[in-house]
Design an enzyme around this catalytic site. Structure first.
Site, PDB file in Angstrom:
ATOM      1  N   GLY B 245       0.836  -1.201   0.000  1.00 52.09           N
ATOM      2  CA  GLY B 245       0.000   0.000   0.000  1.00 52.09           C
ATOM      3  C   GLY B 245       0.868   1.248   0.000  1.00 52.09           C
ATOM      4  N   GLU B 713       7.597   3.048   8.771  1.00 56.18           N
ATOM      5  CA  GLU B 713       8.158   4.047   7.870  1.00 56.18           C
ATOM      6  C   GLU B 713       9.555   4.509   8.266  1.00 56.18           C
ATOM      7  OE1 GLU B 713       4.678   6.741   6.522  1.00 56.18           O
ATOM      8  OE2 GLU B 713       3.976   5.759   8.330  1.00 56.18           O
TER       9      GLU B 713
END
Lengths: 350, 747
Positions: B245, B713
């Site tokens: 994603g 992240e």
């Protein structure tokens, strides 16, 4: 995609007859052609499937020396043929540095010779391209040109030929064996691909309907086996086209270079044989001085076609490196990263 | 609350275990069903026709030719597209982006959808789309950061402040002993998850079922409800698995909505899957940046001022500004810090969240500038970072809820062998004579919390269920959240029925901002705690129970039993408790949300330190990353195997950021000239070095009840800068742009 006929040829004669009409194209593995068709870049009206032709998938050792390789021999089969790789190690190294394992397992020898440029403007139907649409102009000029030609280009086309395999082959004086309606003929690989001039749409000397049946390595090509390398500069370690590549093959005699072969990839619309450099090297002592002189000779005519002047200096340095490694001797085993500057632990300088 | 959570986890058998993915076998055997694998009865195929110009108008589409092609069922254009209940150009909040849904003949970027062809086969739809042969009224494309005078946006990222500062930066620079000003540029990157955006849409009257990869099931459901004027309850969105994603599937993209419109138009189920080249336009990208940093230090090397300004680009019609300067608000201590952003409008699709939006681009520039400043001070880059270590968040002044960055530096440096770094650039070589360089970068990503709900149940047979519409985009939510659920209920994973990936389950928020495990996990914790409280109530209030009188807080759950805290020998199984109470089950719902009091009081971030070794060919400029060591502290680690994998993935994106990724736009046409994975480079296996991720222990009592921070992240941040700094150390050439390519190192 336009509608097209599909013909499966049973013999070379049948194939040549079927492909004689305008708009016909030969289909082998299709690793390039089918992508081009899907993108609307080429629109053949007839596909002549040659994959079932008998006898074109052989690698033969010729009685008087040299080898003949059938047009349908897969890239990986050729690279891993022990006899062939021993005789022409730089060819094997070039093969294994190209594309990906999956593509090499499918792609054929003749298909590699016939592959089209990777110029992004050629692949973009909305861009002007003289190769796709003669006379339309060249949108690559003034566009994104980092990877474009620095040798042999014209105002009409600044694309490059993307093959790795052809680079050592052209250095070794490979000969293309061709069948056509009028019979067979052969053409030196160096004369097979055309420079763009004012007709970049004509990429090879093949006449309509002519077909590559095999490629021959001449008798003396294996004499370079002990000092042959292919080196490929690319933006990532695998699955990338060459920014610049070089193949060097030397015959060393009594501490001097008896004969030298040198060719470059990624610099022109054909695999670029650097004959002027070979003249410089012949009889010279191997070493940085002669290698630099050879590199200068090879690039004497080079000029940037855009934002790619760096390729000229890079090609010079690559020639020096490749000659240095070739002079040091062909590695006994294929490097784990074929054709990479990081291929092995050997010293970078002579 | 935190105490109970820690207690449960300590006694639990799942949290902290390096379990393999529960869906791993499904995936490697091909049994996992991705959106495009759905083939409902009567399925038609839709293909999007996209614009080849970046700006102008579509003046003609040969609809008749397309419709005449055998197998084509319908051609959807602005003329016949189903009417929408919401203007696709409406924008009510920063999380709502304008979509191209055939509402006009205007073209705003290359690869914008301009029509959809629906056919019995994919081939017929593809050919139909080709036959449309659009004609255009072309206007010149506006491309690049110099296209117009930049403006300061109202907000950056998802509603973050464009500007924030503390102290007087100009005064700080003026009084500085040493100062530098430096400019870094980062290239545009386009979303290219392995699974392209895909949708299978089925209408049944005013009910709608869609199979589509989603990082935000609830938001997708709400957007569809608004666009089609439906009751959200009548919409089911299913997304059990995503093939990646990275932010591109957080919000519905235009092409996904077009699939729903196409199904409505033809009254049959429709599948729409983007082709790879169509990913370069309508589904978001990380915009290019040009970042200017000004730093000053006193004689000791302590920062006196840090100014970080980012110029970036957004689309002509919507606002998303890469918040690249924001990182400087969190990371290095300086009495005066100023951060700002400006933007230009260009003829591309609207940029979007892409893994570490802001932080990734900002980190390359900030870590480069910090390295330059360290050198100007004559200090080792790691010593300089330690010297300017922030004990409190630089601009807000808040203390950190936890910050084990010192330990990250120390453990990473030790493992990497940082002490062997020669001080001078271009002074280290390998045995073959290649240039070797070491570089370091600090990693940081905010520890966010969002909102989520979950439902939990324990049944009389001792099994349990936890249900919520969570999202597994490859990070391992099926496993990590189930681990939290199993421990939350005090049962073994084998006894747990974990339901997820559907919009008809409790809304688990979005899988974004590295906050999904923390947020959804906290909702699970809340729901399971409530269920256990009910069980405890039943047991401790019943004098027949061995737990009678222990009090709610005096018991905990393990192995399907409630046990006394003060005497683990006394306990009772869930089954027995429920049987005696005559109950088939107990269930409860739970919620999670950021705790505003603690978030006001504390700054919350994950931290890390990444060390890179590169090898550079001195003549040919070829770069190879030979080692990466990252040490990260992110609170409680739910599953070390999955977390390590997340760090690896982030660090590999760091390699990609530093050396490879670059969407090349022709400035004349506005088209991406390398819109394919052959020429839009990401690293191949051979480019990925020996990677190591060290999980540094960190306890955070403030961030959420489970003490979990994000890991998704942070791995990109620090890494790209560490590699760039290592390239400088190897070569003595400071390349102030990414990707760093070999032509920039020929000298």
């Amino acid at each position: 995609m336009n509608r097209f006929d599909y013909v499966r040829a049973g013999s070379v004669a049948e194939a040549v007859a079927a492909a004689a009409e305008p708009g016909a194209a030969y289909l082998a593995a299709g690793t390039n052609l089918l992508d081009l068709m899907k993108g609307g870049i080429t629109r053949p009206t007839r596909l002549v499937d040659v994959t079932h032709l008998p006898g074109l998938d052989r690698i033969e050792s010729l009685p008087g020396g040299g080898h003949r390789v059938g047009a349908l021999v897969r890239n990986s089969d050729l690279a891993y043929d022990a006899g062939f790789a021993r005789a022409y190690p730089a060819v094997a190294e070039a093969l294994l540095s190209g594309a990906s394992a999956q593509l090499r397992n499918a792609a054929t020898l003749a298909g590699n010779l016939m592959q089209r440029t990777r110029c992004p403007y050629f692949y973009d139907p909305a861009s002007a391209c003289n190769k796709r649409d003669p006379g339309a102009g060249c949108d690559a000029r003034g566009g994104e040109t980092r990877l474009h030609a620095v040798l042999g280009w014209s105002e009409h086309c600044i694309a490059t030929h993307p093959s790795d395999l052809c680079v050592p082959l052209v250095a070794l004086d490979a000969v293309v064996e061709i069948a056509g309606k009028a019979g067979s003929r052969e053409v030196a690989l160096d004369a097979f691909h055309r420079l763009p001039g004012d007709a970049p749409e004509r990429e090879t000397v093949l006449e309509p309907g002519e077909m590559i049946v095999s490629l021959r390595l001449p008798e003396d090509a294996a004499a370079f086996a002990g000092h042959s390398r292919y080196l490929k500069i690319r933006d990532r370690t695998s699955y990338a086209f060459a920014v610049v590549s070089a193949s060097a093959a030397l015959r060393l005699e009594g501490g001097r270079i008896g004969a030298a072969r040198l060719a470059l990839g990624g610099v022109a619309l054909k695999p670029w044989r650097a004959r002027a450099a070979e003249v410089v090297l012949a009889g010279a002592e191997p070493g940085e001085a002669s290698f630099r002189a050879a590199a200068d000779a090879a690039l004497a005519e080079a000029r940037p076609s855009g934002d790619n002047a760096f390729k000229i200096e890079l090609a010079r340095r690559l020639i020096v490196r490749t000659l240095t490694l070739a002079a040091a001797g062909t590695p006994e085993r294929m490097p784990a990263l074929p054709a990479s500057a990081f291929a092995d632990g050997s010293a970078l300088h002579a | 609350m935190p105490d109970i959570a820690y207690e449960q986890a300590r006694h639990g058998s799942s949290i902290g275990q390096p379990l393999t993915r529960r869906d791993g076998i499904l995936k490697v055997t091909g049994a996992a069903t991705y959106a495009a694998d759905n083939r409902p009865e009567g399925l038609l195929h839709a293909v999007v026709a996209v614009s080849r110009i970046a700006r102008g108008r579509v003046t003609h589409l040969d609809v008749a030719a397309a419709k005449g092609h055998p197998g084509v069922v319908a051609v959807m254009t602005g003329a016949n597209a189903p009417k929408l209940a919401q203007d696709p150009d409406a924008k009510d909040n920063p999380f709502m982006f304008r979509l191209d849904l055939l509402q006009s003949d205007q073209v705003r970027y290359a690869h914008q959808p301009i029509a959809v062809v629906i056919a019995e086969t994919l081939e017929a739809a593809t050919e139909g789309a080709e036959l449309l042969a659009p004609r255009y009224a072309v206007e010149p494309a506006r491309i690049g950061l110099d296209v117009e005078a930049p403006q300061e946006p109202d907000a950056v990222g998802a509603g973050d402040k464009a500007r924030a500062s503390r102290g007087d930066v100009e005064a700080g620079l003026a009084e500085a002993e040493r100062r530098i000003e430096t400019v870094y540029e980062t290239a545009a990157q386009y979303h290219n998850a392995l699974e392209p955006h895909a949708i299978v849409a089925q209408w049944d009257g005013d009910r709608l079922i869609v199979d589509t990869p989603s990082q935000g099931l609830g938001m997708a459901q709400m957007r569809l409800a608004a666009l089609f004027g439906l009751d959200p309850k009548n919409i089911l969105v299913r997304s059990p698995f995503l093939g990646g994603g990275f932010g591109s599937k957080g919000l519905l993209s235009g092409p996904q909505v077009l699939g729903v419109m196409a199904a409505k138009l033809v009254g049959r189920p429709v599948k729409l899957v983007l082709r790879r080249e169509q990913m370069f336009g309508p589904v978001g990208h990380r915009a290019e940046t040009r970042q200017t940093l000004r730093l000053g230090t006193d004689a000791s090397g302590a920062l006196t001022a840090l100014d970080h300004h980012t110029l970036t680009a957004t689309s002509s019609f919507d606002d998303f500004y890469e918040p690249a300067s924001a990182l400087s608000r969190y990371l290095y201590a300086a009495p005066a810090v100023s951060t700002g952003h400006s933007g230009v409008r260009v003829d591309t699709g609207t940029p979007l969240f892409m893994r570490a939006p802001g932080e990734a681009s900002g980190s390359v520039a900030l870590e480069g500038a910090i390295d330059e400043m360290a050198e100007a001070c004559g200090l080792d880059p790691l010593d300089f970072r330690l010297k300017n270590y922030a004990e409190a968040e630089p601009i807000s002044g808040r203390p950190f809820s936890s910050k084990a960055l010192r330990e990250c530096y120390a453990q990473g440096a030790a493992r990497f062998g940082w002490d062997k770094r020669a001080k001078a650039p271009r002074s280290m070589r390998d045995s073959a004579g290649r240039l070797v360089g070491y570089g370091v970068g600090t990693a940081l990503f905010p520890a966010l919390m969002m909102q989520a709900e979950a439902r939990a149940e324990i049944r009389a047979d001792g099994t349990g269920t936890v249900a919520l519409g969570a999202h597994d985009m490859g990070q391992g939510a099926w496993t990590a959240l189930a681990q939290i659920a199993a421990d939350g209920l005090g049962i073994d994973l084998a006894q747990l029925d974990f339901q997820s990936g559907r919009s008809d389950l409790p809304n688990a928020g979005i899988a974004g901002g590295s906050a999904h495990t923390a947020t959804a996990g906290s909702a699970i914790h809340s729901a399971t705690s409530a269920v256990l409280a009910q069980l405890a109530e039943l047991a401790t209030g019943d004098e027949r129970s061995p737990l009678y009188g222990a009090g709610n807080a005096g018991v905990f759950a393990r192995g399907g039993r409630l046990l006394r805290r003060d005497d683990e020998g006394r306990g009772e199984s869930f089954a027995d408790i429920l049987a005696r109470a005559g109950r088939a089950s107990v269930s409860a719902e739970g919620k999670a949300a950021p705790d505003s009091a603690s978030r006001e009081a504390y700054a919350m971030h994950s931290h890390g330190a990444v060390f890179a070794e590169v090898s550079v060919d001195p003549d040919l400029g070829q770069i190879r990353v030979t080692r990466l060591v990252g040490a990260f502290a992110a609170g409680r680690i739910v599953n070390p195997r999955l977390v390590t994998s997340q760090y690896y993935g982030g660090m590999i994106w760091g390699v990609s950021f530093a050396l490879h990724e670059n969407a090349v736009l022709d400035p004349r046409s506005g088209r991406v000239m390398n819109a394919n994975l052959g020429e839009y480079h990401v690293p191949v296996n051979a480019d990925v070095p020996a990677i190591e991720a060290i999980l540094v222990e960190e306890y955070d009592p403030h961030v959420n009840p489970l003490g979990i921070k994000g890991v998704g992240e942070i791995g990109i941040t620090g890494t790209a800068g560490a590699i760039a700094n290592a390239v400088y150390h190897a070569t003595g050439i400071r390349v102030r742009k990414t990707p760093i390519t070999l032509d920039l190192l020929l000298g």
